[in-house]
Design an enzyme around this catalytic site. Structure first.
Site, PDB file in Angstrom:
ATOM      1  N   ASP A 178       0.847  -1.189   0.000  1.00 57.09           N
ATOM      2  CA  ASP A 178       0.000   0.000   0.000  1.00 57.09           C
ATOM      3  C   ASP A 178       0.887   1.245   0.000  1.00 57.09           C
ATOM      4  O   ASP A 178       2.061   1.192   0.396  1.00 57.09           O
ATOM      5  CB  ASP A 178      -0.894  -0.031   1.245  1.00 57.09           C
ATOM      6  CG  ASP A 178      -1.638   1.267   1.467  1.00 57.09           C
ATOM      7  OD1 ASP A 178      -2.353   1.705   0.552  1.00 57.09           O
ATOM      8  OD2 ASP A 178      -1.476   1.854   2.563  1.00 57.09           O
ATOM      9  N   MET A 179       0.331   2.376  -0.415  1.00 54.30           N
ATOM     10  CA  MET A 179       1.139   3.594  -0.478  1.00 54.30           C
ATOM     11  C   MET A 179       0.908   4.512   0.723  1.00 54.30           C
ATOM     12  O   MET A 179       1.746   4.617   1.605  1.00 54.30           O
ATOM     13  CB  MET A 179       0.865   4.327  -1.801  1.00 54.30           C
ATOM     14  CG  MET A 179       1.436   3.604  -3.014  1.00 54.30           C
ATOM     15  SD  MET A 179       1.173   4.464  -4.576  1.00 54.30           S
ATOM     16  CE  MET A 179       2.055   5.998  -4.274  1.00 54.30           C
TER      17      MET A 179
ATOM     18  N   THR B  53      -2.524   0.336  -4.471  1.00 55.93           N
ATOM     19  CA  THR B  53      -3.002   1.580  -3.871  1.00 55.93           C
ATOM     20  C   THR B  53      -4.436   1.915  -4.265  1.00 55.93           C
ATOM     21  O   THR B  53      -4.926   1.467  -5.304  1.00 55.93           O
ATOM     22  CB  THR B  53      -2.068   2.735  -4.296  1.00 55.93           C
ATOM     23  OG1 THR B  53      -2.541   3.963  -3.740  1.00 55.93           O
ATOM     24  CG2 THR B  53      -2.007   2.863  -5.813  1.00 55.93           C
ATOM     25  N   GLY B  54      -5.062   2.723  -3.432  1.00 50.92           N
ATOM     26  CA  GLY B  54      -6.352   3.282  -3.799  1.00 50.92           C
ATOM     27  C   GLY B  54      -6.225   4.458  -4.734  1.00 50.92           C
ATOM     28  O   GLY B  54      -7.210   4.905  -5.324  1.00 50.92           O
TER      29      GLY B  54
ATOM     30  N   ASN C 203      -9.094  -0.419   3.371  1.00 45.97           N
ATOM     31  CA  ASN C 203      -9.040  -0.906   1.992  1.00 45.97           C
ATOM     32  C   ASN C 203      -7.925  -1.925   1.765  1.00 45.97           C
ATOM     33  O   ASN C 203      -7.842  -2.522   0.692  1.00 45.97           O
ATOM     34  CB  ASN C 203      -8.893   0.261   1.008  1.00 45.97           C
ATOM     35  CG  ASN C 203      -7.685   1.132   1.275  1.00 45.97           C
ATOM     36  OD1 ASN C 203      -7.230   1.278   2.405  1.00 45.97           O
ATOM     37  ND2 ASN C 203      -7.148   1.732   0.234  1.00 45.97           N
TER      38      ASN C 203
END
Length: 274
Positions: free
Chosen positions: A8-9, A42-43, A222
């Protein structure tokens, strides 16, 4: 050995200044040099990821990226789309009507920019445009071309208000879409089959990598699906409780090079010294 490391970022790879520290960068690249696929998951919209892919050198043959919370899996070397799950104009209309009923601002994306149908533009929409470095436009939903596809829609509000909004979303809508809270002020709505977990699984299977060979690192709601899928799920020290509950390992925070700590201990320590 973990052959695929999905990271994830925001709140994970990036510190609170939205930077990749030298320690994290060097550790990721060392793991890559030893045969692990490093995949940013990532989102963020894809346009908000390119500069980090370039910074990390993750645009070579065999490199991939997952964006929009799993709605897009892309070959970052050629730009070829591996999978794409988008919402339609009819979905956008429905979600906009609900946003007005719930009195929450929203914004949405096409392939190139972020739009808001709210004349009084939310500061959280401005934050999103700033973080992703995407153009921001005011556009009423009725003025969007009917054939446009939308990777995701976001309801946004002050954290205490957003909690009320989320609890008021009709149950039928929750069953129709994938809905995840990615930050205290962001509630993301996607195609029902889109999730980070599904995207990581699909990519792993495409690459012939077993579930037990996958590591996923994250901090927020998420990220839960990929933490649950992974052979090794890693929670950041700054992660929300549900991520820590489902993770196999807890690393340091995003401001203390937590990604580097996890990779050094769980991946590189398993390699004999060269």
């Amino acid at each position: 050995m973990y052959k695929l490391i999905a990271i994830d970022m925001d709140g994970t790879l990036l510190n609170d200044q939205h930077e990749i520290t030298t320690e994290v960068r060097e550790t990721m690249l060392e793991a890559r040099s030893k045969g692990s696929h490093i995949v940013l998951c990532t989102g963020r919209p894809i346009g908000g990821v390119y500069r980090y892919l370039e910074e990390l050198g993750l645009q070579d043959e065999g490199d991939y990226v997952i964006a929009y919370n799993g709605a897009l899996v892309q070959d970052s070397h050629t730009g070829r789309v591996v999978s794409e799950l988008s919402l339609t104009y009819e979905n956008l209309e429905e979600l906009y009507d609900v946003s007005r009923e719930l009195q929450t601002p929203m914004h949405f994306f096409d392939a190139e920019q972020v739009y808001t149908p709210n004349k009084d533009i939310s500061r959280y929409t401005i934050v999103e445009a700033y973080l992703t470095q995407l153009p921001l436009s005011y556009r009423e939903v009725k003025d969007m071309p009917r054939d446009t596809l939308f990777p995701k829609v976001m309801y946004i509000h002050d954290p205490e208000k957003l909690s009320e909004v989320i609890s008021s979303v009709p149950e039928a809508l929750k069953q129709k879409y994938t809905m995840v809270q990615s930050a205290p002020y962001f509630f993301e709505i996607l195609h029902p089959e889109a999730s980070k977990g599904n995207a990581v699984q699909q990519l792993a299977e495409t690459l012939g990598i077993g579930r037990e060979e996958v590591m996923c690192i994250g901090d927020n709601g998420n990220d839960l699906s990929m933490i649950q899928y992974a052979g090794c799920g890693v929670a950041m020290e700054n992660a929300i409780p549900v991520i820590k509950e489902h993770a196999d390992y807890e690393t340091r925070s995003n401001n203390a090079h937590g990604v580097a700590d996890a990779i050094q201990k769980l991946v590189l320590a398993k390699h004999p010294s060269s």
